[in-house]
Design a protein around this motif. Sequence first.
Motif, PDB file in Angstrom:
ATOM      1  N   ARG A  94      -7.895  -1.517   1.865  1.00  0.00           N
ATOM      2  CA  ARG A  94      -8.155  -1.507   0.432  1.00  0.00           C
ATOM      3  C   ARG A  94      -7.706  -0.275   0.339  1.00  0.00           C
TER       4      ARG A  94
ATOM      5  N   GLU B 103       4.107 -13.258  -8.254  1.00  0.00           N
ATOM      6  CA  GLU B 103       2.875 -12.377  -9.707  1.00  0.00           C
ATOM      7  C   GLU B 103       4.180 -12.305 -10.553  1.00  0.00           C
TER       8      GLU B 103
ATOM      9  N   ARG C 116      -4.470  -4.736 -10.070  1.00  0.00           N
ATOM     10  CA  ARG C 116      -5.558  -4.014  -9.221  1.00  0.00           C
ATOM     11  C   ARG C 116      -5.536  -6.052  -8.782  1.00  0.00           C
ATOM     12  N   PRO C 117      -5.698  -6.171  -9.223  1.00  0.00           N
ATOM     13  CA  PRO C 117      -6.375  -7.919  -8.800  1.00  0.00           C
ATOM     14  C   PRO C 117      -5.244  -7.816  -7.627  1.00  0.00           C
ATOM     15  N   THR C 118      -3.650  -8.409  -7.944  1.00  0.00           N
ATOM     16  CA  THR C 118      -3.111  -8.723  -7.178  1.00  0.00           C
ATOM     17  C   THR C 118      -3.154  -7.864  -5.537  1.00  0.00           C
TER      18      THR C 118
ATOM     19  N   LEU D 262      -6.209  -5.854  -4.337  1.00  0.00           N
ATOM     20  CA  LEU D 262      -6.811  -6.664  -2.948  1.00  0.00           C
ATOM     21  C   LEU D 262      -7.256  -8.267  -2.721  1.00  0.00           C
ATOM     22  N   GLU D 263      -6.553  -8.483  -3.469  1.00  0.00           N
ATOM     23  CA  GLU D 263      -6.021 -10.035  -3.085  1.00  0.00           C
ATOM     24  C   GLU D 263      -5.311 -10.253  -1.847  1.00  0.00           C
TER      25      GLU D 263
ATOM     26  N   ASP E 116      -7.017  -7.845   2.193  1.00  0.00           N
ATOM     27  CA  ASP E 116      -7.750  -8.588   1.880  1.00  0.00           C
ATOM     28  C   ASP E 116      -7.041  -9.890   2.779  1.00  0.00           C
TER      29      ASP E 116
END
Length: 379
Positions: free
Chosen positions: A30, A137, A342-344, A346-347, A350
Motif C-alpha cells: 500500500r 474503472e 485512492r479506493p482503486t 487500495l483495492e 490489497d
Amino acid sequence: MDGPWEVKVGATAGAVWGRTEQQDFRSRVRGTLLGLAVGDALGAPVDGLGIDGIREAYGAEGLVDLAPAYGRRGAVTHLTQLTLFSVDGLIRAQVRRDTGAWHPPTDLHRAYLRWAATQRDWGPDLRRKDDGWLAREEWLYARRDPSKALLLGLADTTMGTPEAPKNPGELGPEAAARSAPFGLLVGWEPQLVAQLAVECAAQTHGHPTAYVAAGAYAVIVHALALGESLDAAVQRGFALLAARPGHQPVSDALQRALGAVRQGLPGPERVAELCGAGTAESLVGAAVYCALVAADVRHGLTLAVNHDGPSAATAALTGGLLGALHGETALPPAWLAELEGRPTILELADDFAMEMTQGPALHSPAGASPGWLARYPRA
C-alpha cells in the motif's frame, strides 16, 4: 525469448506467511503504490515548470501542498495509471500460470495494452470480458500527458524486448516509474526482479540506460520491501548492476546521489543537478537522494517537486521508495484524503498482497475461486 522464465519462480507459493509478516507486507505494498501516486499528484501541477516559475506561482517556499491539475486537487498522471496496470499484469501472470503458461513479460505487455486502450477509448468496453476489473474503472479513461514513447511503444501488439526493443533511443523515466511493483515480488530473487523490469521497460523505452535504470529501481524497492535500509538497498542495486552490460550510466547516477548526501543541506539546485536532462537514470538517482535526505515523507516529496527538473516523475519515484521503506501509515493523511483513485489503488494493493501471500488458496491448476478469476481472468 523465454530466458529465466523457463525457471520455476514467482509467487511465494511455498512460503509460510505469519499474520505479522502479511500485515507488514500489505502495508509496504500500500505504501509503495500510494506513495508513488501521492508524489505523482503533488508534482503534476508544476511538471514542466522551473523553480522560479514554481515560486512565482506558489510562493517563496515553492509547492508545499496538493494543488489543482487536470481540473482537481490530487489528480495523478499517466505514471500512476501505468503503475496500476503493472500490478494488474503481475497478478494476471500468477493466475495464468495455472494453465502452464509462464512468461510474465507477455502478461505485463497485455496489461500495458489495456492501459493504451484507456488512452484511446471514451470508456470501458463491457463486452471485453477478459479485461478484468481494473480496465473497467472509468476514472482511468483520461489522457494525462503520456509521452510519445509510451503511445508509440504500445501502438500495436508487437512486444518490444531487450534484443528488439521499442523506441531504441528513448531515455525517458516513464518505464522506471512504472517499475516499483516488480520490486514488491519479495518471493523472487533480486536478479529476476531486475530482469523482469528490464524486459518490461524495453516494451516502450528501448535505450539500455532506460531499461537498466528500471531494473535498478525495482531492485532497490525489492530490498526495501524486504525490510532493508535505503543505504543497503542501493548497495544491493550496485551489486546487481555490476554484472549487467550498459550499467555504467546508472551506476554513476546512483553514485552521484550518494555523494550529494554529504554535500550539505538539500535544496532545489542540488536536486536539479542530479536530475540533469531528465533521463531515467538521472531521475532514479535524484529520487534516491530525496529519499535518503528526507526528514519525513512530506519533506522528501516536496524536495522532489521543487526544482528545475521533471517534478511528477521525480516525486513519483521518490514516493515509491519512501512508501516501500516506511509503509502506508507514514504517508501524509491529508494528501491521501484527496488522492484521485485512492479506493482503486487500495483495492489493487490489497489484491496484490493477497495473491502474493495466499495465492494457492485462491487458485491452482485444479480449480479457482470464480470471483478471483472474474477479477483477473486467465485468458
